[in-house]
Scaffold this active site. Sequence first.
Site, mmCIF file in Angstrom:
data_model
loop_
_atom_site.group_PDB
_atom_site.id
_atom_site.type_symbol
_atom_site.label_atom_id
_atom_site.label_comp_id
_atom_site.label_asym_id
_atom_site.label_seq_id
_atom_site.Cartn_x
_atom_site.Cartn_y
_atom_site.Cartn_z
ATOM 1 N N CYS A 101 5.462 -58.291 2.549
ATOM 2 C CA CYS A 101 5.117 -57.007 2.711
ATOM 3 C C CYS A 101 4.540 -56.150 1.494
ATOM 4 O O CYS A 101 3.991 -55.120 1.653
ATOM 5 C CB CYS A 101 6.610 -55.997 2.758
ATOM 6 S SG CYS A 101 7.647 -56.212 1.447
ATOM 7 N N ASP A 146 9.219 -62.418 0.263
ATOM 8 C CA ASP A 146 9.237 -61.009 -0.505
ATOM 9 C C ASP A 146 9.818 -61.236 -2.033
ATOM 10 O O ASP A 146 9.891 -62.657 -2.247
ATOM 11 C CB ASP A 146 10.428 -60.140 0.212
ATOM 12 C CG ASP A 146 10.174 -58.497 -0.198
ATOM 13 O OD1 ASP A 146 9.359 -58.592 -1.037
ATOM 14 O OD2 ASP A 146 11.139 -57.820 0.130
ATOM 15 N N ARG A 200 12.789 -42.520 1.358
ATOM 16 C CA ARG A 200 12.905 -44.066 0.697
ATOM 17 C C ARG A 200 13.875 -43.767 -0.357
ATOM 18 O O ARG A 200 13.907 -42.973 -1.170
ATOM 19 C CB ARG A 200 11.728 -44.629 0.009
ATOM 20 C CG ARG A 200 11.813 -45.798 -0.940
ATOM 21 C CD ARG A 200 10.622 -46.442 -1.270
ATOM 22 N NE ARG A 200 9.981 -47.142 -0.071
ATOM 23 C CZ ARG A 200 9.128 -48.112 -0.560
ATOM 24 N NH1 ARG A 200 8.574 -48.261 -1.579
ATOM 25 N NH2 ARG A 200 8.670 -48.699 0.828
ATOM 26 N N HIS A 234 14.047 -52.074 6.007
ATOM 27 C CA HIS A 234 12.697 -51.492 6.015
ATOM 28 C C HIS A 234 12.131 -51.686 7.381
ATOM 29 O O HIS A 234 10.964 -52.437 7.520
ATOM 30 C CB HIS A 234 11.988 -52.409 4.887
ATOM 31 C CG HIS A 234 10.620 -51.745 4.218
ATOM 32 N ND1 HIS A 234 10.374 -50.476 4.799
ATOM 33 C CD2 HIS A 234 9.796 -52.252 3.411
ATOM 34 C CE1 HIS A 234 9.095 -50.419 4.185
ATOM 35 N NE2 HIS A 234 8.656 -51.240 3.231
ATOM 36 N N ARG A 236 0.469 -50.533 8.478
ATOM 37 C CA ARG A 236 1.279 -49.631 8.264
ATOM 38 C C ARG A 236 0.929 -48.283 8.523
ATOM 39 O O ARG A 236 1.434 -47.580 9.411
ATOM 40 C CB ARG A 236 1.561 -49.681 6.601
ATOM 41 C CG ARG A 236 2.401 -50.666 6.170
ATOM 42 C CD ARG A 236 3.701 -50.920 6.400
ATOM 43 N NE ARG A 236 4.740 -49.769 6.350
ATOM 44 C CZ ARG A 236 5.250 -49.350 5.059
ATOM 45 N NH1 ARG A 236 4.996 -50.285 3.981
ATOM 46 N NH2 ARG A 236 5.921 -48.352 4.876
ATOM 47 N N GLN A 277 8.132 -51.378 7.861
ATOM 48 C CA GLN A 277 7.325 -52.500 7.471
ATOM 49 C C GLN A 277 7.435 -53.479 8.620
ATOM 50 O O GLN A 277 6.425 -54.179 9.005
ATOM 51 C CB GLN A 277 7.912 -53.214 6.250
ATOM 52 C CG GLN A 277 7.009 -54.309 5.725
ATOM 53 C CD GLN A 277 5.648 -53.864 5.227
ATOM 54 O OE1 GLN A 277 5.664 -53.021 4.302
ATOM 55 N NE2 GLN A 277 4.694 -54.473 5.781
HETATM 56 N N1 NVA Z 1 12.283 -55.710 -0.701
HETATM 57 C C1 NVA Z 1 11.224 -55.113 -1.740
HETATM 58 C C2 NVA Z 1 10.099 -54.497 -0.563
HETATM 59 C C3 NVA Z 1 9.332 -53.476 -1.307
HETATM 60 C C4 NVA Z 1 8.422 -52.891 -0.661
HETATM 61 C C5 NVA Z 1 12.151 -54.020 -2.282
HETATM 62 O O1 NVA Z 1 12.842 -53.445 -1.759
HETATM 63 O O2 NVA Z 1 11.968 -53.770 -3.486
HETATM 64 N N1 CP Z 2 5.624 -52.803 1.434
HETATM 65 C C1 CP Z 2 5.844 -51.540 0.894
HETATM 66 O O1 CP Z 2 6.781 -50.891 1.543
HETATM 67 O O2 CP Z 2 5.187 -51.351 0.031
HETATM 68 P P1 CP Z 2 5.377 -50.050 -1.105
HETATM 69 O O3 CP Z 2 6.571 -50.144 -1.751
HETATM 70 O O4 CP Z 2 4.249 -49.874 -2.019
HETATM 71 O O5 CP Z 2 5.399 -48.803 -0.369
#
Ligand code: NVA
Ligand code: CP
Length: 302
Positions: free
Chosen positions: A258, A218, A104, A131, A286, A134
């Site tokens: 998500c 989101d 990540r 992502h 997930r 997800q």
């Molecule tokens: N769009 C959000 C998703 C978090 C799981 C982010 O990138 O922070």
């Molecule tokens: N939806 C998701 O990826 O959650 P986290 O940021 O908690 O991993």
Amino acid sequence: MTLRHYLQFKDFSRDDFEYLFERARLIKEKFKRYEPHHVLFDRTLVMIFEKASTRTRLSFEAGIYQLGGSAIYLNTQDSQLGRGEPITDTAQIISGMCDIVMIRTYEQTTVEQLAAASRVPVINGLTNDYHPCQVLADIFTFIEQKGPIQGKTVAWVGDANNMCNTWLQAAEILDFRVQVSSPAGYEVKPEFMAGNTHVSLFADPMEAARGAHLVTTDVWTSMGYEAENAVRMKAFADWRVDDEMMAIADKDAVFMHCLPAHRGEEVTASVIDGPQSVVWDEAENRLHAQKALMEFLLLGRQ
Ligand code: NVA
Ligand code: CP
């Protein structure tokens, strides 16, 4: 076995996804029956986190243990990544000691560089652009709840972020429509929809939601964009999924997010905690979807 990575949704074919959804269903059933599925006995997953996480860490870590393997957690602060060691050198080290890696991070290019230098499969656990884990779980959830997604309509209401970009790729591969509405300045960037014949853009979020079988949104401010928070709060004020918006969608529509969610911002509590919301199943899935994914990348089709 040919080395494959999952860096964005379009790395897999429709046939691959059909296999994965069916496999995830089976793996989930076994999990519910407390039946062991230790197909990755002795395998080691490395998880690199350069951004925060609850679900992604939990689902990958629990997932690899449930498959009989083990997990190692690395983050920027406590590893040499934070002190400038190149991601390509890190790839060499991981390839010599471990079997699979999930990352990540911020830039999609970081994930691509890691994969290019890696001798083990790389999974994108979220970047600024995509992502894919997800949306894999989300579509598995939709199929579980409502049947095939082909020919259906998904409404994306809000920031044209990593989740939105991934939905756009998924629509093209799995043949459903995405109706997107984002505030001015936060719309889909042309490079993320070039040649996509499955997307429609709407200025009015209500129009994007009209007739949709799945309404999803989101956070207004994704990780890495916190400095823009105050400006975004104003810009996104009308891009909130509420009861009125769910009422204009298909009568059997489901709501997904998500997570983490901000009740009262991108979604009202009445929707996310209401009868059409499937967010807890979505989050749990997930685990099942990524177990299928890790098995697929390491062992191929079973
Ligand atoms: N769009 C959000 C998703 C978090 C799981 C982010 O990138 O922070
Ligand atoms: N939806 C998701 O990826 O959650 P986290 O940021 O908690 O991993």
